[in-house]
Design a protein around this motif. Structure first.
Motif, mmCIF file in Angstrom:
data_model
loop_
_atom_site.group_PDB
_atom_site.id
_atom_site.type_symbol
_atom_site.label_atom_id
_atom_site.label_comp_id
_atom_site.label_asym_id
_atom_site.label_seq_id
_atom_site.Cartn_x
_atom_site.Cartn_y
_atom_site.Cartn_z
ATOM 1 N N SER A 86 0.787 -1.557 -0.134
ATOM 2 C CA SER A 86 0.311 0.157 -0.370
ATOM 3 C C SER A 86 1.350 1.279 0.500
ATOM 4 O O SER A 86 0.430 2.124 -0.108
ATOM 5 C CB SER A 86 -0.677 -0.360 1.638
ATOM 6 N N LEU A 145 -7.219 3.696 6.634
ATOM 7 C CA LEU A 145 -7.185 3.215 5.816
ATOM 8 C C LEU A 145 -5.947 3.795 5.306
ATOM 9 O O LEU A 145 -4.959 4.729 5.249
ATOM 10 C CB LEU A 145 -7.845 4.020 4.861
ATOM 11 N N TRP A 150 -8.007 7.575 -3.273
ATOM 12 C CA TRP A 150 -9.584 7.395 -4.292
ATOM 13 C C TRP A 150 -9.969 7.096 -2.563
ATOM 14 O O TRP A 150 -10.550 6.891 -1.953
ATOM 15 C CB TRP A 150 -9.086 5.775 -4.561
ATOM 16 N N ASN A 151 -8.993 7.560 -1.118
ATOM 17 C CA ASN A 151 -9.141 7.540 0.274
ATOM 18 C C ASN A 151 -9.161 8.646 0.435
ATOM 19 O O ASN A 151 -7.768 9.126 0.822
ATOM 20 C CB ASN A 151 -8.008 6.087 0.562
ATOM 21 N N TRP A 157 -11.627 2.148 7.914
ATOM 22 C CA TRP A 157 -12.272 0.499 7.335
ATOM 23 C C TRP A 157 -12.343 -0.410 8.710
ATOM 24 O O TRP A 157 -11.237 -0.720 9.204
ATOM 25 C CB TRP A 157 -12.024 0.298 6.558
ATOM 26 N N HIS A 165 -15.210 -5.193 1.136
ATOM 27 C CA HIS A 165 -14.991 -4.676 0.227
ATOM 28 C C HIS A 165 -14.387 -5.776 -0.712
ATOM 29 O O HIS A 165 -14.253 -6.216 -1.920
ATOM 30 C CB HIS A 165 -13.729 -3.622 0.139
#
Length: 191
Positions: A86, A145, A150-151, A157, A165
């Protein structure tokens, strides 16, 4: 009854057995979409697993690898608060996507030393780990996150959100896989 219908019946009879409520629903839904995807790659040659049949760069083997890695990565997130890889997500800016400078998507391509059978076997292990967590884990556990375009900043979460998801990713890519396979040799998951 065809294999897909038989598989659906079996899943509805067995997934989440002994559980009730949302845990049973989560396990049944995830099992159904896993089964549909697995049906799509059944009987696939290693050559066909790497074959592009549409304008997309997606292949059945690449999609399989991605779905397994998504499930594994997000379960790691639930358990540790981190998704492996990530740290590269912040590089997926609209500008980088437009000019082609985003990081290589290794999770979407089968390597020469990888096989469909190997990824299906790995998926069995990942699925067992996920299913065990869904059956007994804390669905309210929450982590921030990772940073990504896009976050939204500061968003977190719960395990419940992560599982939704994973179900969505598995279902979406099962549909992609179904289109690729049908374009290849006419095989369909349903219909």
């Amino acid at each position: 009854m065809d294999d897909t219908a038989s598989g659906m019946t079996t899943i509805q009879e067995t997934a989440g057995r002994g559980l009730t409520g949302e845990r049973a629903v989560l396990l049944e839904t995830l099992a159904k979409h896993r089964m549909l995807f697995r049906h799509t790659v059944t009987g696939l040659s290693e050559t066909d697993a790497r074959r592009r049949t549409t304008a997309s760069v997606l292949t059945l083997g690449g999609l399989l690898k991605h779905v397994v890695e998504v499930e594994r990565g997000w379960l790691d997130f639930v358990e540790t608060g981190h998704v492996e890889g990530s740290e590269k997500w912040a590089d997926f800016t609209p500008e980088a996507v437009a000019d082609g400078t985003t990081p290589e998507r290794e999770d979407m391509t089968l390597g020469d030393d990888e096989s469909v059978a190997g990824w299906l076997e790995r998926w069995d292990d990942v699925a067992a780990r996920t299913d065990a967590f869904v059956a007994t884990g804390d669905l309210d556990i929450t982590h921030p996150l990772p940073d990504a375009p896009w976050n939204p900043p500061g968003m977190s979460w719960s395990a419940r959100h992560v599982l939704a998801h994973v179900i969505g990713e598995t279902a979406q890519h099962s549909g992609h896989a179904d289109i690729i396979r049908e374009s290849m040799d006419g095989q369909k998951s349903m219909g």
